[in-house]
Design a protein around this motif. Structure first.
Motif, short mmCIF file in Angstrom:
data_model
loop_
_atom_site.label_atom_id
_atom_site.label_comp_id
_atom_site.label_asym_id
_atom_site.label_seq_id
_atom_site.Cartn_x
_atom_site.Cartn_y
_atom_site.Cartn_z
N GLY A 171 0.90 -1.06 0.00
CA GLY A 171 -0.01 -0.14 0.09
C GLY A 171 0.96 1.12 -0.09
N SER A 172 0.36 2.27 -0.53
CA SER A 172 1.22 3.56 -0.72
C SER A 172 0.42 4.78 -0.81
N ASP A 173 0.52 5.95 0.01
CA ASP A 173 0.00 6.97 -0.12
C ASP A 173 0.76 7.77 -1.30
N GLY A 174 2.02 8.12 -0.95
CA GLY A 174 2.65 9.10 -1.69
C GLY A 174 3.63 8.62 -2.72
N GLY A 175 3.52 7.10 -2.84
CA GLY A 175 4.35 6.65 -4.18
C GLY A 175 5.81 6.10 -3.63
N ALA A 176 6.12 6.28 -2.51
CA ALA A 176 7.51 5.72 -2.21
C ALA A 176 7.67 4.37 -1.87
N THR A 177 6.54 3.81 -1.27
CA THR A 177 6.61 2.22 -0.85
C THR A 177 6.15 1.58 -2.38
N LYS A 178 5.43 2.00 -3.04
CA LYS A 178 5.03 1.67 -4.31
C LYS A 178 6.37 1.44 -5.24
N PRO A 192 3.84 1.56 4.33
CA PRO A 192 4.42 2.67 5.12
C PRO A 192 3.49 2.83 6.22
N THR A 193 4.09 3.48 7.32
CA THR A 193 3.36 3.93 8.68
C THR A 193 2.98 5.13 8.51
N TYR A 194 1.57 5.32 9.00
CA TYR A 194 0.96 6.79 8.99
C TYR A 194 0.20 7.03 10.51
N GLY A 195 -0.23 8.14 10.51
CA GLY A 195 -0.80 8.61 11.81
C GLY A 195 0.34 8.37 12.79
N ASN A 196 0.24 7.54 13.81
CA ASN A 196 1.33 7.46 14.78
C ASN A 196 1.78 6.18 15.12
N GLY A 197 2.06 5.47 13.94
CA GLY A 197 2.26 3.89 14.01
C GLY A 197 0.98 3.21 13.66
N ASP A 198 0.41 3.62 12.57
CA ASP A 198 -0.62 2.84 11.87
C ASP A 198 -0.27 2.39 10.63
N GLY A 207 9.16 4.29 6.45
CA GLY A 207 9.14 5.33 7.42
C GLY A 207 9.95 6.21 7.59
N ASP A 208 9.68 7.20 8.99
CA ASP A 208 10.62 8.32 9.03
C ASP A 208 11.26 8.20 10.52
N GLN A 209 12.30 8.01 10.60
CA GLN A 209 12.92 7.65 11.93
C GLN A 209 13.13 9.00 12.86
N THR A 232 11.17 12.11 12.21
CA THR A 232 10.12 12.48 12.53
C THR A 232 9.05 11.72 13.60
N TYR A 233 9.27 10.68 13.48
CA TYR A 233 8.53 9.63 14.04
C TYR A 233 9.31 8.64 14.98
N PRO A 234 10.37 8.88 15.81
CA PRO A 234 11.22 8.02 16.11
C PRO A 234 10.73 6.94 17.06
N GLU A 235 9.44 7.25 17.52
CA GLU A 235 8.86 6.50 18.72
C GLU A 235 7.75 5.21 18.08
N SER A 236 7.58 5.50 16.53
CA SER A 236 6.70 4.51 15.97
C SER A 236 7.27 4.19 14.68
N PHE A 237 8.75 4.30 14.58
CA PHE A 237 9.28 3.96 13.15
C PHE A 237 9.06 2.63 12.70
N VAL A 238 8.44 2.64 11.53
CA VAL A 238 7.98 1.44 10.75
C VAL A 238 7.00 0.44 11.68
N ASP A 239 6.40 1.14 12.65
CA ASP A 239 5.45 0.31 13.21
C ASP A 239 4.52 -0.73 12.38
N PRO A 272 13.03 6.06 3.41
CA PRO A 272 13.43 7.01 2.21
C PRO A 272 13.46 8.44 2.46
N ASP A 273 12.81 8.93 3.58
CA ASP A 273 12.86 10.40 3.96
C ASP A 273 14.20 10.99 4.23
N THR A 274 14.82 10.15 5.22
CA THR A 274 16.02 10.69 5.78
C THR A 274 17.16 9.68 5.54
C1 LIG Z 1 1.00 12.37 8.47
C2 LIG Z 1 2.22 11.03 8.58
C3 LIG Z 1 2.28 10.41 9.70
C4 LIG Z 1 3.53 9.51 9.38
N1 LIG Z 1 3.54 8.58 10.47
C5 LIG Z 1 4.87 8.13 10.59
C6 LIG Z 1 4.88 7.14 11.87
O1 LIG Z 1 4.18 6.87 12.72
N2 LIG Z 1 6.06 6.10 11.71
C7 LIG Z 1 7.06 6.41 10.67
O2 LIG Z 1 8.08 5.35 10.83
N3 LIG Z 1 6.93 7.21 9.61
C8 LIG Z 1 5.84 7.72 9.60
N4 LIG Z 1 5.47 8.70 8.58
C9 LIG Z 1 6.36 8.63 7.40
C10 LIG Z 1 5.88 7.80 6.17
O3 LIG Z 1 5.72 6.54 6.51
C11 LIG Z 1 7.14 7.71 5.15
O4 LIG Z 1 7.18 8.92 4.62
C12 LIG Z 1 6.69 6.66 4.03
O5 LIG Z 1 7.94 6.75 3.24
C13 LIG Z 1 5.62 7.30 3.08
O6 LIG Z 1 5.44 6.11 2.20
P1 LIG Z 1 4.51 6.49 0.81
O7 LIG Z 1 4.98 7.53 0.04
O8 LIG Z 1 4.50 5.04 0.04
O9 LIG Z 1 3.16 6.56 1.02
C14 LIG Z 1 4.30 9.46 8.31
C15 LIG Z 1 4.22 10.46 7.51
C16 LIG Z 1 3.12 11.27 7.36
C17 LIG Z 1 2.94 12.28 6.34
#
Ligand SMILES: Cc1cc2nc3c(=O)[nH]c(=O)nc-3n(C[C@H](O)[C@H](O)[C@H](O)COP(=O)(O)O)c2cc1C
Length: 160
Positions: free
Chosen positions: A8-15, A51-57, A85-87, A89-96, A141-143
């Motif tokens: 699954g992918s919102d922004g395309g990175a995981t795709k 990818p992980t979104y929200g806070n660990g979803d 994930g993004d370690q 910005t989200y160091p406490e829910s990285f790739v949850d 992929p972010d950092t």
């Molecule tokens: C609103 C938001 C919440 C996120 N929450 C987390 C998180 O809890 N843990 C994490 O590791 N990354 C988190 N990320 C980072 C994304 O997982 C990361 O940018 C990922 O590469 C996006 O993949 P995609 O482009 O396939 O959607 C979050 C990003 C956004 C924009």
């Protein structure tokens, strides 16, 4: 060996990463929105990525289509996982999300392969970490974008 990479992918990175992995193993890359239950079952190695979104979803398409994974018969099947994930910005829910997928496939009887070391990451906590290792391939992929391709190559070499 037949490989399905379901993502699954919102922004395309995981795709993009799913496509790269599928190409390297001559497998199919399938968006979870389009995947059938049979896509989870009809391969000798199943690779799942989110990818992980929200806070660990989990990513939202995964959440919406989780029924297909829950219905799949995975007993004894080899499954490998990757998470983006993004370690920083989200160091406490990285790739949850990878930890969520892990629990789901283990519940279904799968044999998870492709655990990786946590060295080289700066996160604080991750539910994708069990007994000091990641349950699959953790990518940022972010950092740490320059590490993505070498990590993929090393992981695939270990899987094959
Ligand atoms: C609103 C938001 C919440 C996120 N929450 C987390 C998180 O809890 N843990 C994490 O590791 N990354 C988190 N990320 C980072 C994304 O997982 C990361 O940018 C990922 O590469 C996006 O993949 P995609 O482009 O396939 O959607 C979050 C990003 C956004 C924009």
């Amino acid at each position: 060996m037949s490989v399905n990479v379901i993502y699954g992918s919102d922004g395309g990175a995981t795709k993009g990463i799913a496509s790269r992995i599928a190409k390297r193993v001559q497998g199919r890359s399938i968006d979870v929105k389009d995947a059938t239950r049979s896509d989870f079952e009809s391969c000798s190695l199943l690779i799942l990525g989110s990818p992980t979104y929200g806070n660990g979803d989990l990513q939202t398409d995964w959440e919406a289509h989780l029924g297909k994974l829950r219905a799949a018969e995975l007993a004894g099947r080899r499954v490998a996982l990757f998470g983006t994930g993004d370690q920083e910005t989200y160091p406490e829910s990285f790739v949850d999300a990878m930890g969520i997928l892990y629990d789901l496939v283990v519940e279904r009887g799968a044999t998870v392969v492709g655990f990786t070391d946590t060295a080289g990451y700066s996160h604080i906590a991750s539910t994708a970490e069990r007994d000091g290792r990641f349950v699959g391939l953790a990518l940022d992929p972010d950092t740490q974008s320059s590490k993505t391709n070498p990590r993929i190559e090393a992981w695939i070499a270990g899987l094959l």
